[in-house]
Write an enzyme that holds these catalytic residues in place. Structure first.
Site, PDB file in Angstrom:
ATOM      1  N   ASP A  38     -13.142  64.194 -15.871  1.00 40.68           N
ATOM      2  CA  ASP A  38     -13.780  64.909 -16.963  1.00 40.68           C
ATOM      3  C   ASP A  38     -12.865  65.989 -17.491  1.00 40.68           C
ATOM      4  O   ASP A  38     -11.912  66.380 -16.831  1.00 40.68           O
ATOM      5  CB  ASP A  38     -15.031  65.601 -16.414  1.00 40.68           C
ATOM      6  CG  ASP A  38     -16.269  65.175 -17.164  1.00 40.68           C
ATOM      7  OD1 ASP A  38     -16.135  64.352 -18.082  1.00 40.68           O
ATOM      8  OD2 ASP A  38     -17.361  65.662 -16.821  1.00 40.68           O
ATOM      9  N   LYS A  60      -8.335  64.534 -21.789  1.00 37.95           N
ATOM     10  CA  LYS A  60      -7.190  64.521 -22.685  1.00 37.95           C
ATOM     11  C   LYS A  60      -6.379  63.245 -22.475  1.00 37.95           C
ATOM     12  O   LYS A  60      -5.495  63.171 -21.632  1.00 37.95           O
ATOM     13  CB  LYS A  60      -6.312  65.755 -22.521  1.00 37.95           C
ATOM     14  CG  LYS A  60      -5.988  66.185 -21.116  1.00 37.95           C
ATOM     15  CD  LYS A  60      -4.983  67.338 -21.190  1.00 37.95           C
ATOM     16  CE  LYS A  60      -4.802  68.138 -19.937  1.00 37.95           C
ATOM     17  NZ  LYS A  60      -4.875  67.583 -18.651  1.00 37.95           N
ATOM     18  N   MET A 175     -23.573  76.200 -21.570  1.00 38.94           N
ATOM     19  CA  MET A 175     -22.919  76.032 -22.870  1.00 38.94           C
ATOM     20  C   MET A 175     -23.449  77.019 -23.895  1.00 38.94           C
ATOM     21  O   MET A 175     -23.529  76.710 -25.083  1.00 38.94           O
ATOM     22  CB  MET A 175     -23.112  74.585 -23.392  1.00 38.94           C
ATOM     23  CG  MET A 175     -22.430  73.558 -22.519  1.00 38.94           C
ATOM     24  SD  MET A 175     -22.759  71.857 -23.024  1.00 38.94           S
ATOM     25  CE  MET A 175     -24.381  71.587 -22.319  1.00 38.94           C
TER      26      MET A 175
HETATM   27  N1  SAH Z   1     -22.941  68.692 -15.394  1.00 34.92           N
HETATM   28  C1  SAH Z   1     -22.522  70.063 -15.356  1.00 34.92           C
HETATM   29  C2  SAH Z   1     -22.761  70.769 -16.652  1.00 34.92           C
HETATM   30  C3  SAH Z   1     -21.948  70.222 -17.790  1.00 34.92           C
HETATM   31  S1  SAH Z   1     -22.173  71.110 -19.285  1.00 34.92           S
HETATM   32  C4  SAH Z   1     -23.228  70.759 -14.206  1.00 34.92           C
HETATM   33  O1  SAH Z   1     -24.158  70.210 -13.620  1.00 34.92           O
HETATM   34  O2  SAH Z   1     -22.796  71.856 -13.845  1.00 34.92           O
HETATM   35  C5  SAH Z   1     -20.827  72.248 -19.221  1.00 34.92           C
HETATM   36  C6  SAH Z   1     -21.349  73.633 -19.009  1.00 34.92           C
HETATM   37  O3  SAH Z   1     -21.634  73.823 -17.630  1.00 34.92           O
HETATM   38  C7  SAH Z   1     -20.381  74.737 -19.352  1.00 34.92           C
HETATM   39  O4  SAH Z   1     -20.382  75.046 -20.708  1.00 34.92           O
HETATM   40  C8  SAH Z   1     -20.938  75.876 -18.539  1.00 34.92           C
HETATM   41  O5  SAH Z   1     -22.080  76.426 -19.157  1.00 34.92           O
HETATM   42  C9  SAH Z   1     -21.403  75.153 -17.302  1.00 34.92           C
HETATM   43  N2  SAH Z   1     -20.410  75.192 -16.234  1.00 34.92           N
HETATM   44  C10 SAH Z   1     -19.784  74.158 -15.665  1.00 34.92           C
HETATM   45  N3  SAH Z   1     -18.984  74.578 -14.666  1.00 34.92           N
HETATM   46  C11 SAH Z   1     -19.142  75.907 -14.589  1.00 34.92           C
HETATM   47  C12 SAH Z   1     -18.626  76.934 -13.741  1.00 34.92           C
HETATM   48  N4  SAH Z   1     -17.763  76.643 -12.762  1.00 34.92           N
HETATM   49  N5  SAH Z   1     -19.023  78.196 -13.941  1.00 34.92           N
HETATM   50  C13 SAH Z   1     -19.876  78.511 -14.910  1.00 34.92           C
HETATM   51  N6  SAH Z   1     -20.400  77.593 -15.750  1.00 34.92           N
HETATM   52  C14 SAH Z   1     -20.049  76.306 -15.585  1.00 34.92           C
END
Ligand code: SAH
Length: 506
Positions: A38, A60, A175
């Site tokens: 991803d 990418k 997000m």
């Molecule tokens: N499937 C992922 C979420 C994907 S959407 C999950 O379950 O975590 C992507 C969003 O997840 C980012 O914009 C942010 O809001 C959040 N995110 C993912 N990794 C993160 C991290 N290490 N710290 C804070 N926010 C995170």
């Protein structure tokens, strides 16, 4: 005949800390034949991936923008149709705003068997690492996870922020950073108290984690002032106010320190994991790799006369592993070594490796350097004693010379060599700003200086140099580097202790 169809696993990578990958996920990565990564939150797991697996970066693609979801779906189907065992690695949990459902449907439509391995989602883990429990007795009895990606100022926004404002529990927004002001405004307009605690956690669970805690009304300004951006989780609710009492991350002794590990990739993981557990941001910069020497006339001769040696000297774990690999090539094993032979290990890790192969070391010197072995032998007369010294090509001559001076008939056999690696520029750049540079061998010091300039000048003089022992330190100094920390015990745990003591004092 048609190719047997492969299999796809949609695997949650967890939120960033590699320790938060599931056991099942790790198993699958280790045996995958192709892995589709991803854009966010999966690169830290590359060390767990089967080294011969094909890597596809959906974030990418070469020379292009990120793959579209359709292209990703098609890539998964195509790889599976080649008959491969495919892992689709997705940040956090695949089904929490991960579009994992769309990928599953595409696979089902194409008749490809698949499985789903849930992951730890950032929506819970990032708050947890900031000391925020998403539910808490008498404070919050529910939590809602919502995307902030929709534009809150447009009619098209599917999220009913006013309704969410009135749900009494914790609100977790993913997000949402780009639209934080609009979200806060609408929640307050909908009835959430403006002074309710709220927090943003960026890069949660990773060594780059940063967070701010404020109120719903003040969070957008606090985030802007702190320069926090994506990816971040926003937590709104009284639980955000608990972070002061529940927070634990900053207590770790190496929190906020960037530490470079220069060992070969295959050997780095133990040291890296220990550093990470202590809170350090670890940069793995494998500047060398270990290349076995598979055959040579010396190796053939060694295997043929293995039973004749009266002393067998090993100076590294690699040496031990390669010795037994070569013996096995020749149909031999530990039993071929004479039970009367004295097995010498340079230090505890080498001793443990020997022991694991069924050879009990009879001598481990007090100082874990080549000279320590000579000291331990204490000028003993070795006239006529046949000694095997099995080690790396290019090792220092002192040990073999010293044994010969005692009269020994030394057979030195080179079992591997260390070759230069070229770490990615991105990692070199991170290394330049490190707080600590760790060196466990002269070979890594030399290569590091080759890469980063004389005296490691390109490190901008900030990183404190931590060396495993006097030989490594001497090499570093010869090459113009200052050595601030030297391990008293010349082992990986000894190096960790020395680094910790320095960090505590500095
Ligand atoms: N499937 C992922 C979420 C994907 S959407 C999950 O379950 O975590 C992507 C969003 O997840 C980012 O914009 C942010 O809001 C959040 N995110 C993912 N990794 C993160 C991290 N290490 N710290 C804070 N926010 C995170």
């Amino acid at each position: 005949m048609s190719t047997p169809v492969g299999h796809v696993a949609l695997v949650g990578a967890g939120p960033g800390d590699p320790g938060l990958l599931t056991v099942r996920g790790r198993e699958l990565l280790g045996s995958a034949e192709a892995v589709v990564l991803d854009r966010l939150g999966t690169a830290q797991l590359i060390p767990f991936i089967n080294p011969s697996a094909r890597l596809v970066d959906a974030g990418k693609a070469p020379g292009r923008q990120a793959l579209t979801q359709d292209q990703t779906n098609r890539t998964l189907v195509d790889l599976a149709r080649e008959g491969l065992r495919v892992v689709r690695l997705k940040g956090g949990d695949p089904f929490v705003f991960g579009r994992g459902g769309e990928e599953a449907i595409a696979l089902r439509d194409a008749g490809i068997p698949y499985e789903v391995v849930p992951g730890i989602t950032s929506s819970i883990a990032a708050p947890a690492y900031a000391g925020i429990p998403v539910t808490h007795r008498a404070v919050a009895t529910s939590f809602t996870v919502v995307t902030g990606h929709e534009d809150p100022t447009k009619d098209g926004d599917q999220t009913d922020w006013e309704v969410l404002a009135r749900v009494p529990g914790t609100l977790v927004v993913l997000m949402g950073m780009g639209r934080l002001q609009g979200i806060a405004d609408r929640l307050i307009a909908g009835g959430r108290p403006a002074d309710q605690p709220a927090a943003a956690v960026q890069w949660g669970t990773t060594p780059r984690q940063r967070q701010v805690v404020a109120t719903l009304a003040t969070l957008p300004a606090a985030v802007a002032e702190a320069g926090l951006g994506n990816p971040a989780v926003v937590v709104i609710g009284d639980v955000a106010g608990l972070s002061g009492s529940v927070g634990w991350l900053g207590d770790r002794p190496l929190a906020g320190r960037r530490v470079v590990v220069t060992r070969a990739r295959a050997q780095a993981s133990g040291l890296s994991a220990s550093l990470a557990r202590l809170g350090a941001e670890v940069v793995e910069l494998p500047v060398i790799r270990v290349a076995p020497i598979a055959s040579s006339p010396d190796i053939d001769a060694m295997a043929a006369r293995i039973g004749e040696y009266r002393m067998v000297v090993l100076t590294s774990v690699n040496g031990v592993e390669q010795l037994f690999a070569r013996l096995r090539d020749h149909g031999r094993d530990a039993r071929s070594i004479s039970p009367d032979a004295l097995a010498v290990a340079i230090g505890p890790a080498t001793a443990e490796a020997l022991d694991a192969h069924g050879v009990v070391p009879g001598l481990v010197p007090e100082r874990f350097v080549a000279e320590g072995i000579l000291e331990a032998l204490g000028g003993r007369d070795l006239t006529g004693v046949t000694v095997l010294v099995a080690r790396a090509r290019g090792s220092r001559p002192e040990l073999v010379d010293g044994l010969r001076a005692l009269g020994a008939d030394v057979h030195e056999v080179h079992l591997y060599e260390t070759l230069a690696e070229a770490p990615p520029e991105q990692e070199l750049e991170r290394a330049r700003d490190a707080d600590y540079l760790t060196f466990t061998a002269s070979s890594t010091v030399r290569r590091f200086v080759d890469l980063l300039g004389p005296g490691g000048a390109a490190t901008r003089g900030r990183g404190r140099v931590v060396s495993i022992g006097p030989v490594t330190s001497a090499t570093a100094r010869e090459l113009g580097m200052d050595v601030q920390v030297e391990a008293a015990e010349h082992t990986i745990p000894g190096l960790l202790d020395a680094l910790l003591a320095d960090a505590a004092g500095g």
